[in-house]
Structure formats: C-alpha cells, structure tokens
Design a protein around this motif. Structure first.
Motif, mmCIF file in Angstrom:
data_model
loop_
_atom_site.group_PDB
_atom_site.id
_atom_site.type_symbol
_atom_site.label_atom_id
_atom_site.label_comp_id
_atom_site.label_asym_id
_atom_site.label_seq_id
_atom_site.Cartn_x
_atom_site.Cartn_y
_atom_site.Cartn_z
ATOM 1 N N ARG A 120 0.850 -1.204 0.000
ATOM 2 C CA ARG A 120 0.000 0.000 0.000
ATOM 3 C C ARG A 120 0.879 1.245 0.000
ATOM 4 N NH1 ARG A 120 -2.424 -3.914 3.075
ATOM 5 N NH2 ARG A 120 -4.649 -4.343 2.692
ATOM 6 N N THR A 121 0.475 2.260 -0.778
ATOM 7 C CA THR A 121 1.240 3.500 -0.889
ATOM 8 C C THR A 121 0.295 4.692 -0.853
ATOM 9 O OG1 THR A 121 1.131 3.393 -3.316
ATOM 10 C CG2 THR A 121 3.064 2.392 -2.260
ATOM 11 N N ASN A 122 0.892 5.877 -0.755
ATOM 12 C CA ASN A 122 0.144 7.147 -0.836
ATOM 13 C C ASN A 122 -1.016 7.225 0.149
ATOM 14 O OD1 ASN A 122 1.826 7.929 -2.992
ATOM 15 N ND2 ASN A 122 0.476 6.952 -4.486
ATOM 16 N N GLY A 123 -0.772 6.643 1.345
ATOM 17 C CA GLY A 123 -1.774 6.769 2.401
ATOM 18 C C GLY A 123 -2.936 5.803 2.325
ATOM 19 N N PHE A 124 -2.951 4.910 1.351
ATOM 20 C CA PHE A 124 -4.059 3.961 1.255
ATOM 21 C C PHE A 124 -3.933 2.910 2.357
ATOM 22 C CE2 PHE A 124 -5.675 -0.140 -0.404
ATOM 23 C CZ PHE A 124 -7.016 0.203 -0.514
ATOM 24 N N THR A 125 -4.994 2.678 3.115
ATOM 25 C CA THR A 125 -4.983 1.718 4.224
ATOM 26 C C THR A 125 -6.169 0.758 4.168
ATOM 27 O OG1 THR A 125 -6.179 3.276 5.646
ATOM 28 C CG2 THR A 125 -3.759 3.320 5.754
ATOM 29 N N GLY A 126 -6.886 0.729 3.072
ATOM 30 C CA GLY A 126 -8.115 -0.059 2.999
ATOM 31 C C GLY A 126 -7.903 -1.528 2.698
ATOM 32 N N ALA A 127 -9.005 -2.261 2.811
ATOM 33 C CA ALA A 127 -9.002 -3.681 2.467
ATOM 34 C C ALA A 127 -9.081 -3.863 0.954
ATOM 35 C CB ALA A 127 -10.194 -4.374 3.135
ATOM 36 N N VAL A 128 -8.588 -5.021 0.486
ATOM 37 C CA VAL A 128 -8.734 -5.390 -0.921
ATOM 38 C C VAL A 128 -9.242 -6.825 -0.981
ATOM 39 C CG1 VAL A 128 -6.933 -3.814 -1.719
ATOM 40 C CG2 VAL A 128 -6.335 -6.171 -1.143
ATOM 41 N N THR A 129 -9.957 -7.151 -2.042
ATOM 42 C CA THR A 129 -10.487 -8.494 -2.233
ATOM 43 C C THR A 129 -9.763 -9.170 -3.379
ATOM 44 O OG1 THR A 129 -12.677 -7.839 -1.434
ATOM 45 C CG2 THR A 129 -12.551 -9.860 -2.731
ATOM 46 N N LEU A 130 -9.222 -10.368 -3.105
ATOM 47 C CA LEU A 130 -8.510 -11.130 -4.119
ATOM 48 C C LEU A 130 -9.469 -12.053 -4.858
ATOM 49 C CD1 LEU A 130 -5.298 -12.218 -2.136
ATOM 50 C CD2 LEU A 130 -5.591 -10.226 -3.633
ATOM 51 N N THR A 131 -9.373 -12.038 -6.183
ATOM 52 C CA THR A 131 -10.110 -12.955 -7.049
ATOM 53 C C THR A 131 -9.176 -13.378 -8.175
ATOM 54 O OG1 THR A 131 -10.974 -11.097 -8.355
ATOM 55 C CG2 THR A 131 -12.371 -11.933 -6.560
ATOM 56 N N ILE A 132 -9.639 -14.302 -9.031
ATOM 57 C CA ILE A 132 -8.829 -14.680 -10.188
ATOM 58 C C ILE A 132 -9.669 -14.620 -11.459
ATOM 59 C CG2 ILE A 132 -7.353 -16.193 -8.798
ATOM 60 C CD1 ILE A 132 -8.707 -18.582 -10.309
ATOM 61 N N GLU A 133 -8.980 -14.432 -12.571
ATOM 62 C CA GLU A 133 -9.533 -14.665 -13.902
ATOM 63 C C GLU A 133 -8.802 -15.872 -14.471
ATOM 64 O OE1 GLU A 133 -9.023 -11.197 -16.266
ATOM 65 O OE2 GLU A 133 -10.727 -10.130 -15.391
ATOM 66 N N SER A 134 -9.559 -16.878 -14.897
ATOM 67 C CA SER A 134 -8.973 -18.109 -15.396
ATOM 68 C C SER A 134 -9.573 -18.450 -16.747
ATOM 69 C CB SER A 134 -9.230 -19.264 -14.412
ATOM 70 O OG SER A 134 -8.860 -20.508 -14.969
ATOM 71 N N PRO A 135 -8.756 -18.977 -17.684
ATOM 72 C CA PRO A 135 -9.293 -19.364 -18.985
ATOM 73 C C PRO A 135 -10.084 -20.669 -18.941
ATOM 74 C CG PRO A 135 -6.975 -19.909 -18.871
ATOM 75 C CD PRO A 135 -7.297 -19.163 -17.609
ATOM 76 N N THR A 136 -10.084 -21.338 -17.795
ATOM 77 C CA THR A 136 -10.787 -22.601 -17.654
ATOM 78 C C THR A 136 -11.492 -22.675 -16.302
ATOM 79 O OG1 THR A 136 -10.518 -25.006 -17.460
ATOM 80 C CG2 THR A 136 -8.624 -23.656 -16.870
ATOM 81 N N LYS A 137 -12.641 -23.330 -16.277
ATOM 82 C CA LYS A 137 -13.371 -23.528 -15.021
ATOM 83 C C LYS A 137 -12.715 -24.597 -14.148
ATOM 84 C CE LYS A 137 -17.867 -22.109 -16.882
ATOM 85 N NZ LYS A 137 -19.277 -22.511 -17.140
ATOM 86 N N ARG A 138 -11.689 -25.230 -14.664
ATOM 87 C CA ARG A 138 -10.998 -26.270 -13.903
ATOM 88 C C ARG A 138 -9.961 -25.691 -12.943
ATOM 89 N NH1 ARG A 138 -11.552 -28.413 -19.187
ATOM 90 N NH2 ARG A 138 -12.861 -30.280 -19.241
ATOM 91 N N VAL A 139 -9.716 -24.389 -13.044
ATOM 92 C CA VAL A 139 -8.860 -23.674 -12.087
ATOM 93 C C VAL A 139 -9.699 -22.557 -11.503
ATOM 94 C CG1 VAL A 139 -6.772 -22.304 -11.741
ATOM 95 C CG2 VAL A 139 -6.759 -24.230 -13.368
ATOM 96 N N LEU A 140 -9.848 -22.522 -10.173
ATOM 97 C CA LEU A 140 -10.768 -21.577 -9.556
ATOM 98 C C LEU A 140 -10.261 -21.165 -8.182
ATOM 99 C CD1 LEU A 140 -13.767 -23.610 -8.142
ATOM 100 C CD2 LEU A 140 -11.969 -24.705 -9.467
#
Length: 234
Positions: free
Chosen positions: A163-183
C-alpha cells in the motif's frame, strides 16, 4: 525456489539407415531442468541445465532451443564435449519486451550428437504472463509465479499487498482463469494485512498443462491491481 523435474527421454530414432542394425548400442540423453518458467515481457530467468549421456564413442553434443516463438531465447548454447558424459551449465531463458505471443509456449531443447547423428529432446514450457498492473495506492506481487499442482490438488499462493500514498483499505482477491478447472473463492485482505495465503483450486479433470491465470486485487471503491500467475498442472 522452483522445483526441478528430471526429464528422461530415450532415443528418438535412427537418423541414418546404416545405424539401425540389430547390434546398435544402447544410447540415451537425460535432461535435468525445470519443466515450466513464467516470465513477463522483458524478463529473464536463470537455472541450471544438466545433460547426462550414456553411450559408446560419444561425439560432441550440442543443445539448442527449437520450436520457440520469436522473442523467446535460451543462452548460452550448451555443448557437451566429445568423450564427456555429463555437464551442468547455468542457462538463461529470456522473453523479449516486444514479444507478440502470450500464455503457455511449448519449446523443445534438442541435443544433437555429431558422431552418432542422433537427436534427443526435452520439453520446456515458457509461460508469457502479462506485466503486473498497479492501482492507485496499492499493488500485489508474489515470490513464485509458478505453482505446481496435481489434478484435483489445492494450494495456497503467497500474495503480498503493498500500500502506498496513504491507502490503508481492504482489498479483495479474485482470479480470472481461462478454464473452469482452475478456480478460487474471493478472499478479503484487511487493511492491516500486508500478505495473504490465497487458496487456488484445481479439479480432477484439469489438463496436465501450465494454465496462466490473473490474480486481481480490488479495493472497496473499485480500484484494481493485477498480476499473472501460472498454475502448472503436472
């Protein structure tokens, strides 16, 4: 440190008809190297390449990368001198900054014996990942962009949030996958956390190939940082 995969390939075939007689000696070349390397455009990675040869009257053996798209190179050329059985050389795989392909690229390391007129090879996947993208106030990264899986296996990916420039918030991790077999299920990284163990899942039907995915961190106001990751299903 990237795990090593011992690649053993037997004689591909007699290239000259005169060498294909019944008393031809046993001959093989064994390669020891990673099976997958993940790089963004303009990056390179060094690893040790070991070539072992078993056979009588060995000639000079030269190893080159073939079938690679333009912009992916291996250097230096590995040369096993005539009469020698083994050599270990630090080699560098590089991806050009202007490369025109992306995703998993299958290359072949081909060893040719000057005396036997015989060739043996090993496969190396070079996964070209997009360059990381930072958001205003934060970015994400990982120490290892290649994770090895067996089909149906799950793993925790270590993700760092800067985090930089004073940002202190939460973030949510997700993924983009080319296949539904990786999630992956969404995961919230709270404002006081600088790292997270993000669960990546594969299904039992996942193909035994490297799968490039994108990890996305999204702030509460919609800003996004992204980075590439390889799910290497073996």
């Amino acid at each position: 440190m990237m795990p090593l995969l011992r690649r053993s390939l037997f004689l591909l075939g007699c290239l000259l008809a005169t060498s294909c007689n019944s008393d031809s000696p046993y001959y093989r070349v064994r390669f020891t190297l990673p099976d997958t390397v993940s790089l963004s455009p303009g990056e390179s990675e060094q690893f040790d390449l070991t070539v072992d040869r078993i056979g009588d009257q060995p000639g000079e053996l030269r190893v080159d990368m073939v079938t690679a798209p333009e912009g992916i190179t291996l250097s230096p050329q590995v040369v096993l001198p005539e009469g020698s059985q083994t050599i270990t050389v630090p080699v560098t795989v590089a991806v050009a900054s202007n490369i025109q392909v992306s995703g998993a690229q299958q290359t072949l390391l081909l060893a040719k014996d000057s005396v036997k007129d015989i060739a043996s090879g090993a496969t190396l996947y070079v996964v070209v990942l997009p360059a990381p993208v930072a958001a205003e106030g934060f970015s994400i990264s990982t120490e290892d962009r290649t994770l090895d899986f067996f089909p149906g296996q799950n793993q925790l990916a270590g993700i760092q949030v800067t985090r930089t420039n004073g940002f202190t918030g939460a973030v949510t991790l997700t993924i983009e996958s080319p296949t539904k077999r990786v999630l992956a299920k969404p995961m919230v990284v709270q404002g006081e956390q600088t790292s997270a163990r993000f669960l990546i899942e594969t299904t039992e039907s996942s193909p035994r190939l490297p799968v490039p995915i994108t990890v996305i961190a999204t702030s509460e106001d919609g800003r996004q940082a992204k980075m590439g990751l390889t799910v290497n299903v073996r």
